[in-house]
Design a protein around this motif. Structure first.
Motif, mmCIF file in Angstrom:
data_model
loop_
_atom_site.group_PDB
_atom_site.id
_atom_site.type_symbol
_atom_site.label_atom_id
_atom_site.label_comp_id
_atom_site.label_asym_id
_atom_site.label_seq_id
_atom_site.Cartn_x
_atom_site.Cartn_y
_atom_site.Cartn_z
ATOM 1 N N LYS A 111 -11.016 10.543 -5.024
ATOM 2 C CA LYS A 111 -11.982 10.735 -3.942
ATOM 3 C C LYS A 111 -13.081 9.673 -3.999
ATOM 4 O O LYS A 111 -13.478 9.134 -2.957
ATOM 5 C CB LYS A 111 -12.586 12.137 -4.000
ATOM 6 C CG LYS A 111 -11.590 13.234 -3.594
ATOM 7 C CD LYS A 111 -12.212 14.596 -3.562
ATOM 8 C CE LYS A 111 -13.180 14.817 -2.464
ATOM 9 N NZ LYS A 111 -12.721 14.692 -1.099
ATOM 10 N N VAL A 112 -13.564 9.353 -5.164
ATOM 11 C CA VAL A 112 -14.586 8.316 -5.311
ATOM 12 C C VAL A 112 -14.043 6.984 -4.796
ATOM 13 O O VAL A 112 -14.736 6.267 -4.059
ATOM 14 C CB VAL A 112 -15.058 8.207 -6.783
ATOM 15 C CG1 VAL A 112 -15.836 6.923 -7.028
ATOM 16 C CG2 VAL A 112 -15.892 9.428 -7.163
ATOM 17 N N TYR A 115 -13.944 6.975 -0.968
ATOM 18 C CA TYR A 115 -15.289 6.819 -0.409
ATOM 19 C C TYR A 115 -15.786 5.389 -0.594
ATOM 20 O O TYR A 115 -16.362 4.796 0.325
ATOM 21 C CB TYR A 115 -16.262 7.812 -1.047
ATOM 22 C CG TYR A 115 -16.289 9.145 -0.335
ATOM 23 C CD1 TYR A 115 -17.304 9.465 0.544
ATOM 24 C CD2 TYR A 115 -15.284 10.086 -0.537
ATOM 25 C CE1 TYR A 115 -17.330 10.688 1.204
ATOM 26 C CE2 TYR A 115 -15.297 11.299 0.111
ATOM 27 C CZ TYR A 115 -16.313 11.602 0.988
ATOM 28 O OH TYR A 115 -16.330 12.796 1.640
ATOM 29 N N GLU A 116 -15.601 4.822 -1.779
ATOM 30 C CA GLU A 116 -16.046 3.447 -2.029
ATOM 31 C C GLU A 116 -15.369 2.476 -1.072
ATOM 32 O O GLU A 116 -16.028 1.587 -0.502
ATOM 33 C CB GLU A 116 -15.759 3.050 -3.480
ATOM 34 C CG GLU A 116 -16.663 3.709 -4.488
ATOM 35 C CD GLU A 116 -16.272 3.437 -5.926
ATOM 36 O OE1 GLU A 116 -17.135 3.677 -6.798
ATOM 37 O OE2 GLU A 116 -15.127 3.009 -6.202
ATOM 38 N N HIS A 118 -13.958 3.096 1.918
ATOM 39 C CA HIS A 118 -14.416 3.304 3.290
ATOM 40 C C HIS A 118 -15.828 2.749 3.494
ATOM 41 O O HIS A 118 -16.110 2.128 4.526
ATOM 42 C CB HIS A 118 -14.369 4.791 3.668
ATOM 43 C CG HIS A 118 -13.025 5.255 4.123
ATOM 44 N ND1 HIS A 118 -11.972 5.447 3.256
ATOM 45 C CD2 HIS A 118 -12.565 5.555 5.364
ATOM 46 C CE1 HIS A 118 -10.922 5.864 3.932
ATOM 47 N NE2 HIS A 118 -11.252 5.931 5.222
ATOM 48 N N LEU A 119 -16.706 3.004 2.540
ATOM 49 C CA LEU A 119 -18.069 2.490 2.653
ATOM 50 C C LEU A 119 -18.083 0.963 2.624
ATOM 51 O O LEU A 119 -18.798 0.332 3.396
ATOM 52 C CB LEU A 119 -18.956 3.073 1.555
ATOM 53 C CG LEU A 119 -19.323 4.550 1.742
ATOM 54 C CD1 LEU A 119 -19.938 5.104 0.464
ATOM 55 C CD2 LEU A 119 -20.268 4.733 2.919
ATOM 56 N N ALA A 124 -17.046 4.486 6.896
ATOM 57 C CA ALA A 124 -17.341 5.817 6.361
ATOM 58 C C ALA A 124 -17.193 6.886 7.425
ATOM 59 O O ALA A 124 -16.846 8.032 7.114
ATOM 60 C CB ALA A 124 -18.740 5.859 5.762
ATOM 61 N N LEU A 127 -13.911 8.914 7.480
ATOM 62 C CA LEU A 127 -13.520 9.889 6.459
ATOM 63 C C LEU A 127 -13.234 11.217 7.143
ATOM 64 O O LEU A 127 -13.875 11.581 8.127
ATOM 65 C CB LEU A 127 -14.616 10.058 5.409
ATOM 66 C CG LEU A 127 -14.757 8.869 4.467
ATOM 67 C CD1 LEU A 127 -16.068 8.961 3.703
ATOM 68 C CD2 LEU A 127 -13.586 8.784 3.511
ATOM 69 N N ASN A 129 -13.099 14.784 8.477
ATOM 70 C CA ASN A 129 -14.144 15.763 8.758
ATOM 71 C C ASN A 129 -13.481 16.935 9.466
ATOM 72 O O ASN A 129 -12.999 16.784 10.579
ATOM 73 C CB ASN A 129 -15.227 15.145 9.642
ATOM 74 C CG ASN A 129 -16.364 16.109 9.909
ATOM 75 O OD1 ASN A 129 -16.213 17.321 9.812
ATOM 76 N ND2 ASN A 129 -17.511 15.558 10.255
ATOM 77 N N GLU A 147 -9.216 14.686 3.044
ATOM 78 C CA GLU A 147 -10.189 14.589 1.960
ATOM 79 C C GLU A 147 -10.561 15.958 1.425
ATOM 80 O O GLU A 147 -11.288 16.042 0.467
ATOM 81 C CB GLU A 147 -11.443 13.872 2.459
ATOM 82 C CG GLU A 147 -11.278 12.392 2.536
ATOM 83 C CD GLU A 147 -11.144 11.771 1.170
ATOM 84 O OE1 GLU A 147 -11.970 12.021 0.277
ATOM 85 O OE2 GLU A 147 -10.178 11.039 0.992
ATOM 86 N N SER A 150 -15.450 16.276 3.244
ATOM 87 C CA SER A 150 -16.174 15.158 2.647
ATOM 88 C C SER A 150 -17.427 15.649 1.986
ATOM 89 O O SER A 150 -17.984 15.112 1.178
ATOM 90 C CB SER A 150 -16.498 14.103 3.705
ATOM 91 O OG SER A 150 -17.132 14.682 4.816
#
Length: 150
Positions: A111-112, A115-116, A118-119, A124, A127, A129, A147, A150
């Motif tokens: 998951k980290v 996120y990294e 996508h950012l 982001a 992600l 939702n 995910e 999120s």
């Protein structure tokens, strides 16, 4: 060398309250001795046992199992196989916990990473939702893996 409850608390990292709890629960290898004025007196072996006992507790060993182990040890020689079996059962339990925690850590690392990535790409907002059904779509026509919120 005699030690006060405060000294044992400092050396063991346990609070005075925790030491009294351990005593009430019968978790000391030897009964806690008292002076004529009622003050508790501990010895070096008590501090050494507390180091073992706190590791057993932090590994999830139930109080009843610790008491059982202590009782067997107090009985002296002749029940070493029973003590070994008790420790082996708990060892298996701890190994299972470690595997489960490793699985959890693997999910968290995944998951980290998502996120990294996508950012870093400025995506982001893509992600997953659960409140937006179309949020699974990435702009490439492919779906990102869910995910799980999120």
């Amino acid at each position: 060398m005699d030690l006060s409850i405060g000294e044992v608390a400092r050396r063991s990292g346990l609070s005075v309250h925790a030491l009294r709890f351990y005593e009430r629960e019968g978790l000391f290898a030897n009964p806690v001795r008292r002076l004529s004025n009622g003050r508790r007196i501990y010895h070096e072996e008590d501090v050494e046992w507390l180091a073992v006992c706190t590791k057993l507790r932090s590994s999830g060993m139930p109080l009843a199992m610790i008491r059982q182990y202590i009782e067997l040890a107090r009985q002296g020689p002749g029940n070493e196989r029973e003590r070994l079996e008790l420790l082996r059962r708990h060892e298996t339990h701890v190994e299972t916990q470690i595997r489960e925690l490793q699985d959890t850590l693997d999910v968290m690392r995944y998951k980290v990473r998502i996120y990294e990535e996508h950012l870093a790409r400025g995506e982001a907002d893509r992600l997953w939702n659960p409140s937006h059904p179309d949020a699974e779509q990435t702009g490439t026509g492919k779906k990102d893996p869910p995910e799980g919120g999120s």
